[in-house]
Design a protein around this motif. Structure first.
Motif, mmCIF file in Angstrom:
data_model
loop_
_atom_site.group_PDB
_atom_site.id
_atom_site.type_symbol
_atom_site.label_atom_id
_atom_site.label_comp_id
_atom_site.label_asym_id
_atom_site.label_seq_id
_atom_site.Cartn_x
_atom_site.Cartn_y
_atom_site.Cartn_z
ATOM 1 N N GLY A 109 -19.315 64.383 0.167
ATOM 2 C CA GLY A 109 -19.617 65.010 -1.186
ATOM 3 C C GLY A 109 -18.530 65.909 -1.411
ATOM 4 N N GLU A 110 -17.399 66.247 -0.747
ATOM 5 C CA GLU A 110 -16.280 67.262 -1.068
ATOM 6 C C GLU A 110 -15.707 66.653 -2.538
ATOM 7 O OE1 GLU A 110 -12.225 68.989 0.890
ATOM 8 O OE2 GLU A 110 -13.412 67.208 1.912
ATOM 9 N N TYR A 111 -15.437 65.431 -2.604
ATOM 10 C CA TYR A 111 -14.885 65.306 -3.710
ATOM 11 C C TYR A 111 -15.547 65.519 -5.208
ATOM 12 C CZ TYR A 111 -12.064 62.379 -7.059
ATOM 13 O OH TYR A 111 -11.273 61.981 -8.263
ATOM 14 N N GLU A 112 -16.720 65.214 -4.960
ATOM 15 C CA GLU A 112 -17.846 65.465 -6.044
ATOM 16 C C GLU A 112 -17.516 66.977 -6.394
ATOM 17 O OE1 GLU A 112 -18.345 63.356 -3.558
ATOM 18 O OE2 GLU A 112 -18.134 61.478 -5.153
ATOM 19 N N GLU A 113 -17.774 67.628 -5.260
ATOM 20 C CA GLU A 113 -17.719 69.281 -5.428
ATOM 21 C C GLU A 113 -16.540 69.761 -6.049
ATOM 22 O OE1 GLU A 113 -17.942 71.060 -1.602
ATOM 23 O OE2 GLU A 113 -20.143 70.242 -1.401
ATOM 24 N N ASN A 114 -15.283 69.060 -5.790
ATOM 25 C CA ASN A 114 -14.010 69.495 -6.223
ATOM 26 C C ASN A 114 -13.795 69.244 -7.794
ATOM 27 O OD1 ASN A 114 -12.885 70.465 -4.227
ATOM 28 N ND2 ASN A 114 -11.872 68.561 -3.472
ATOM 29 N N LYS A 115 -14.495 67.845 -8.062
ATOM 30 C CA LYS A 115 -14.657 67.476 -9.734
ATOM 31 C C LYS A 115 -15.178 68.769 -10.462
ATOM 32 C CE LYS A 115 -16.381 63.413 -9.325
ATOM 33 N NZ LYS A 115 -16.789 62.061 -9.489
ATOM 34 N N ILE A 116 -16.587 69.120 -9.786
ATOM 35 C CA ILE A 116 -17.149 70.335 -10.613
ATOM 36 C C ILE A 116 -16.279 71.579 -10.677
ATOM 37 C CG2 ILE A 116 -19.197 71.855 -10.439
ATOM 38 C CD1 ILE A 116 -20.609 69.224 -8.857
ATOM 39 N N LEU A 117 -15.727 71.759 -9.510
ATOM 40 C CA LEU A 117 -14.595 73.071 -9.853
ATOM 41 C C LEU A 117 -13.675 72.620 -10.527
ATOM 42 C CD1 LEU A 117 -13.945 75.663 -8.604
ATOM 43 C CD2 LEU A 117 -12.576 74.557 -6.636
ATOM 44 N N VAL A 118 -12.854 71.596 -10.956
ATOM 45 C CA VAL A 118 -11.794 71.195 -11.722
ATOM 46 C C VAL A 118 -12.423 71.439 -13.064
ATOM 47 C CG1 VAL A 118 -10.486 69.665 -12.991
ATOM 48 C CG2 VAL A 118 -10.639 69.854 -10.441
ATOM 49 N N LYS A 119 -13.523 71.092 -13.509
ATOM 50 C CA LYS A 119 -14.330 71.329 -14.717
ATOM 51 C C LYS A 119 -14.304 72.918 -15.100
ATOM 52 C CE LYS A 119 -16.590 66.899 -14.571
ATOM 53 N NZ LYS A 119 -17.870 65.968 -14.648
ATOM 54 N N GLN A 120 -14.795 73.570 -13.995
ATOM 55 C CA GLN A 120 -15.050 75.006 -14.197
ATOM 56 C C GLN A 120 -13.930 75.504 -14.860
ATOM 57 O OE1 GLN A 120 -18.194 76.480 -14.440
ATOM 58 N NE2 GLN A 120 -16.839 77.939 -15.359
ATOM 59 N N LEU A 121 -12.770 75.391 -13.832
ATOM 60 C CA LEU A 121 -11.492 75.911 -13.964
ATOM 61 C C LEU A 121 -10.831 75.604 -15.474
ATOM 62 C CD1 LEU A 121 -9.783 75.000 -10.604
ATOM 63 C CD2 LEU A 121 -10.564 77.382 -11.275
ATOM 64 N N LEU A 122 -11.389 74.522 -15.859
ATOM 65 C CA LEU A 122 -10.712 74.028 -17.054
ATOM 66 C C LEU A 122 -11.433 74.755 -18.309
ATOM 67 C CD1 LEU A 122 -10.484 70.158 -17.492
ATOM 68 C CD2 LEU A 122 -8.679 71.840 -18.227
ATOM 69 N N TYR A 123 -12.669 74.813 -18.148
ATOM 70 C CA TYR A 123 -13.499 75.696 -19.025
ATOM 71 C C TYR A 123 -13.195 77.194 -19.119
ATOM 72 C CZ TYR A 123 -17.977 77.115 -21.259
ATOM 73 O OH TYR A 123 -18.932 77.527 -22.225
ATOM 74 N N ASN A 124 -12.943 77.750 -17.942
ATOM 75 C CA ASN A 124 -12.454 79.231 -18.071
ATOM 76 C C ASN A 124 -11.231 79.372 -18.744
ATOM 77 O OD1 ASN A 124 -14.871 79.703 -16.343
ATOM 78 N ND2 ASN A 124 -13.710 79.720 -14.377
ATOM 79 N N THR A 125 -10.364 78.473 -18.560
ATOM 80 C CA THR A 125 -8.942 78.346 -19.060
ATOM 81 C C THR A 125 -9.143 78.350 -20.463
ATOM 82 O OG1 THR A 125 -8.039 77.461 -17.194
ATOM 83 C CG2 THR A 125 -6.670 77.348 -18.974
ATOM 84 N N TYR A 126 -9.681 77.605 -21.076
ATOM 85 C CA TYR A 126 -9.937 77.233 -22.632
ATOM 86 C C TYR A 126 -10.720 78.496 -22.907
ATOM 87 C CZ TYR A 126 -8.363 72.237 -22.756
ATOM 88 O OH TYR A 126 -7.634 71.355 -22.626
ATOM 89 N N ALA A 127 -11.757 78.873 -22.381
ATOM 90 C CA ALA A 127 -12.505 80.191 -22.800
ATOM 91 C C ALA A 127 -11.588 81.256 -22.940
ATOM 92 C CB ALA A 127 -13.499 80.203 -22.204
#
Length: 202
Positions: A109-127
């Motif tokens: 499940g580590e890879y799936e967790e990382n994908k969620i984290l990457v999306k959050q980092l992208l979201y934060n960066t754009y916002a």
């Protein structure tokens, strides 16, 4: 974990090509209009009229994107392990790029967790950069392989769409493999989607 770099922040860069496209990639081989990555076991056709992106342009995009991600999220991410596979573009708004990075999975499940984290980092960066956008997460099948898809629609201050970004990712052969498609016009979108969906995996 791989960070997706933000081409939207570097649209001032223009198309740049080189007589030897193989000098523009970290891994793989370009022969005529086709690219093949031995590590991924993946091949794709470069569409007619599109140019392999110069390494200097790719590096400048990386640097700008990394700076934005780090500043928006208060992190210091190291991209030294990231490999540029193939990047080609029609112009500054219509771009295809693929990267890979060694990814050691330590628990289920580590890879799936990382994908969620990457999306959050992208979201934060754009916002945090005052960019208006919407996102959609889904999956898509490419040559019988399921990819995670993160779609972003970017707007100008008046609410008009100025860019679409599709981020595909999948764990392959011990590598985090990612593909980024940037587009706005329907014709170029169809060209990108055709070559991506027709690409092959060993």
């Amino acid at each position: 974990m791989r960070i997706y770099f933000l081409t939207i922040l570097s649209l001032v860069l223009f198309v740049s090509c080189n007589t030897d496209p193989n000098k523009q990639v970290d891994e793989g081989k370009v022969i005529e209009n086709k690219y093949y990555s031995k590590e991924i076991g993946w091949s794709i056709e470069i569409p007619k009229g599109w140019n392999v992106t110069n390494r200097n342009v790719t590096q400048e995009r990386e640097d700008k994107g990394l700076k934005a991600v780090n500043e928006a999220n208060g992190i210091n991410y190291d991209i030294s392990g990231l490999k540029q596979l193939i990047s080609f573009q029609k112009d500054r708004f219509h771009i295809f790029s693929a990267t890979s990075e060694k990814c050691e999975i330590e628990y289920e499940g580590e890879y799936e967790e990382n994908k969620i984290l990457v999306k959050q980092l992208l979201y934060n960066t754009y916002a945090n950069n005052g960019i208006k956008f919407d996102t959609i997460s889904s999956t898509e099948i490419i040559d019988n392989l399921e990819f995670d898809l993160f779609h972003i629609t970017i707007y100008d201050p008046k609410g008009n769409v100025i860019l679409y970004q599709d981020f595909y990712s999948r764990f392959i052969n011990g590598l985090d493999f990612g593909v980024n498609l940037n587009y706005i016009d329907e014709k170029e979108k169809n060209e990108l989607m055709k070559v991506w969906k027709n690409s092959k995996f060993d």
